[in-house]
Design an enzyme around this catalytic site. Structure first.
Site, PDB file in Angstrom:
ATOM      1  N   MET A  41       0.836  -1.195   0.000  1.00  0.00           N
ATOM      2  CA  MET A  41       0.000   0.000   0.000  1.00  0.00           C
ATOM      3  C   MET A  41       0.876   1.252   0.000  1.00  0.00           C
ATOM      4  O   MET A  41       0.408   2.345   0.347  1.00  0.00           O
ATOM      5  CB  MET A  41      -0.942  -0.011   1.201  1.00  0.00           C
ATOM      6  CG  MET A  41      -1.894  -1.208   1.144  1.00  0.00           C
ATOM      7  SD  MET A  41      -3.399  -0.980   2.098  1.00  0.00           S
ATOM      8  CE  MET A  41      -2.753  -0.775   3.736  1.00  0.00           C
ATOM      9  N   GLY A  42       2.146   1.108  -0.395  1.00  0.00           N
ATOM     10  CA  GLY A  42       3.032   2.267  -0.481  1.00  0.00           C
ATOM     11  C   GLY A  42       3.519   2.718   0.879  1.00  0.00           C
ATOM     12  O   GLY A  42       3.490   1.954   1.841  1.00  0.00           O
ATOM     13  N   HIS A  48       9.181  -3.441   3.488  1.00  0.00           N
ATOM     14  CA  HIS A  48       8.768  -3.651   2.090  1.00  0.00           C
ATOM     15  C   HIS A  48       9.991  -3.951   1.207  1.00  0.00           C
ATOM     16  O   HIS A  48       9.945  -4.837   0.349  1.00  0.00           O
ATOM     17  CB  HIS A  48       8.106  -2.393   1.528  1.00  0.00           C
ATOM     18  CG  HIS A  48       6.855  -1.960   2.223  1.00  0.00           C
ATOM     19  ND1 HIS A  48       6.763  -0.794   2.925  1.00  0.00           N
ATOM     20  CD2 HIS A  48       5.631  -2.542   2.301  1.00  0.00           C
ATOM     21  CE1 HIS A  48       5.532  -0.652   3.406  1.00  0.00           C
ATOM     22  NE2 HIS A  48       4.819  -1.699   3.044  1.00  0.00           N
ATOM     23  N   LYS A 161       5.175  -9.847   9.310  1.00  0.00           N
ATOM     24  CA  LYS A 161       4.596  -8.769  10.132  1.00  0.00           C
ATOM     25  C   LYS A 161       3.069  -8.879  10.170  1.00  0.00           C
ATOM     26  O   LYS A 161       2.449  -8.627  11.193  1.00  0.00           O
ATOM     27  CB  LYS A 161       5.035  -7.433   9.538  1.00  0.00           C
ATOM     28  CG  LYS A 161       4.240  -6.222   9.919  1.00  0.00           C
ATOM     29  CD  LYS A 161       4.576  -5.773  11.313  1.00  0.00           C
ATOM     30  CE  LYS A 161       3.992  -4.438  11.697  1.00  0.00           C
ATOM     31  NZ  LYS A 161       2.744  -4.077  11.122  1.00  0.00           N
ATOM     32  N   ASP A 162       2.476  -9.230   9.017  1.00  0.00           N
ATOM     33  CA  ASP A 162       1.021  -9.412   8.941  1.00  0.00           C
ATOM     34  C   ASP A 162       0.751 -10.916   8.873  1.00  0.00           C
ATOM     35  O   ASP A 162       0.344 -11.446   7.835  1.00  0.00           O
ATOM     36  CB  ASP A 162       0.462  -8.669   7.725  1.00  0.00           C
ATOM     37  CG  ASP A 162       0.699  -7.174   7.848  1.00  0.00           C
ATOM     38  OD1 ASP A 162      -0.071  -6.511   8.547  1.00  0.00           O
ATOM     39  OD2 ASP A 162       1.687  -6.671   7.273  1.00  0.00           O
ATOM     40  N   GLN A 165      -2.682 -12.196   7.803  1.00  0.00           N
ATOM     41  CA  GLN A 165      -2.897 -11.928   6.379  1.00  0.00           C
ATOM     42  C   GLN A 165      -2.190 -12.985   5.520  1.00  0.00           C
ATOM     43  O   GLN A 165      -2.754 -13.502   4.546  1.00  0.00           O
ATOM     44  CB  GLN A 165      -2.374 -10.542   6.033  1.00  0.00           C
ATOM     45  CG  GLN A 165      -2.324 -10.245   4.542  1.00  0.00           C
ATOM     46  CD  GLN A 165      -1.936  -8.800   4.289  1.00  0.00           C
ATOM     47  OE1 GLN A 165      -2.762  -7.926   4.368  1.00  0.00           O
ATOM     48  NE2 GLN A 165      -0.670  -8.565   3.975  1.00  0.00           N
ATOM     49  N   SER A 197       6.493  -0.161  10.093  1.00  0.00           N
ATOM     50  CA  SER A 197       5.128  -0.057   9.599  1.00  0.00           C
ATOM     51  C   SER A 197       4.951   1.316   8.977  1.00  0.00           C
ATOM     52  O   SER A 197       5.522   2.303   9.461  1.00  0.00           O
ATOM     53  CB  SER A 197       4.138  -0.215  10.767  1.00  0.00           C
ATOM     54  OG  SER A 197       2.861   0.269  10.389  1.00  0.00           O
TER      55      SER A 197
END
Ligand code: AMP
Length: 294
Positions: A41-42, A48, A161-162, A165, A197
């Site tokens: 999500m940028g 990332h 981290k997620d 998900q 994050s």
């Protein structure tokens, strides 16, 4: 400044339209490229970038998507305040060797009359599913389905981290036979232990120090298990106490089976300790995996 600077990173191609993205990836696939994909999500950070570097090391074509997906936000203010800086993100993606940034408009992803969604039962129900509502993981599963259909990657990279998900995506891929391999990469942390994050930039004043409560909770849970505690309620209690010592009240702390997210009577084997808490106006999550001996 004079003299030779660092080698300038290769240029990234920014694509907004689905047909152009498909043409680009198809050509690479036909030339035999393995296609790696990192959905984001940028507001990119080193977490990332670690996924992108891993994709770069394993694939000939690396595609990163940047799309702040309205469908997965249960809180409209969180969506509005979500940090956005595409120019900076594209520069950072270039430093990680990314080939293509796919940055579609919301209208390309959700055309008028959009009426289809993907929902994953089971692992999406507790923890984040319970606190953010079923629409959160439905929003995630639906957008990831679309992105997989658009990009058609061989491999897609997600962050531990997620953790929930990643489980939801793995389950969806297995249940619906998506021809993609899911790789889950370790959580990248700041030097003091705070999990990176995109929301951390919104921690102001003393909230930045209080945010260390989450890592302190995880460390306390790990220490409890190392001390021989096997009742998940006692592990949760130790983590909660450690968080309160930092002035943070957890939204939840859970010590659960890492594959099913069910709470066992007695902890054993691969265990996920998952924590969520609001620190000032920012909701943060973190987790760790523990291999609990009998
Ligand atoms: P997001 O932009 O928050 O949707 O995250 C995009 C991807 O990066 C997801 O697979 C996340 O799990 C992953 N990610 C986010 N933060 C971290 C981190 N600190 N370490 C590793 N991966 C992360």
């Amino acid at each position: 400044m004079s003299g030779a600077g660092p080698a300038s990173p290769a240029t990234v191609r920014v694509i907004r339209e689905i047909p152009e993205l498909r043409r680009h990836v198809d050509a690479a696939r036909q030339a035999g490229a393995r296609v790696g994909f990192v959905p984001t999500m940028g507001a990119l950070h080193d977490g990332h970038l670690s996924l992108m570097r891993r994709a770069r090391a394993e694939c000939e074509l690396v595609v990163v998507s940047i799309f702040v997906n309205p469908a997965q936000f249960n809180d409209a203010r969180d969506f509005e305040r979500y940090p956005r800086d595409e120019a900076r993100d594209v520069e950072l993606a270039a430093t990680a060797g990314v080939d293509v940034v796919f940055a579609p408009d919301a209208g390309a992803i959700y055309p008028p009359g959009f009426a289809t969604s993907v929902s994953v039962d089971g692992v999406s129900v507790p923890l984040e599913g319970a606190y953010r509502g079923a629409e959160h993981f439905r929003g995630v599963a639906t957008v990831v389905t679309k992105l997989f259909n658009i990009v058609a990657p061989h491999v897609a990279y997600f962050g531990q981290k997620d953790a929930q998900q990643a489980l939801v995506i793995r389950r969806m891929v297995r249940d619906l036979d998506f021809p993609v391999t899911i790789e889950v990469c370790p959580t990248v942390r700041e030097r003091d232990g705070l999990a990176m994050s995109s929301r951390n930039v919104r921690l102001e004043g003393s909230d930045r120090a209080r945010a260390l409560a989450l890592k302190a909770g995880l460390d306390a849970a790990a220490a409890a298990v190392a001390d021989g505690v096997r009742d998940p309620r006692n592990v949760v209690a130790r983590a909660t106490t450690a968080m309160r010592a930092h002035g943070v009240e957890p939204e939840y702390v859970a010590a659960v089976d890492a594959a099913t997210l069910a709470e066992p009577e007695t902890l054993r084997g691969e265990t996920l300790v998952a924590i969520a808490a609001a620190v000032g106006p920012v909701r943060l999550i973190d987790n760790c995996l523990l291999d609990v001996p009998a």
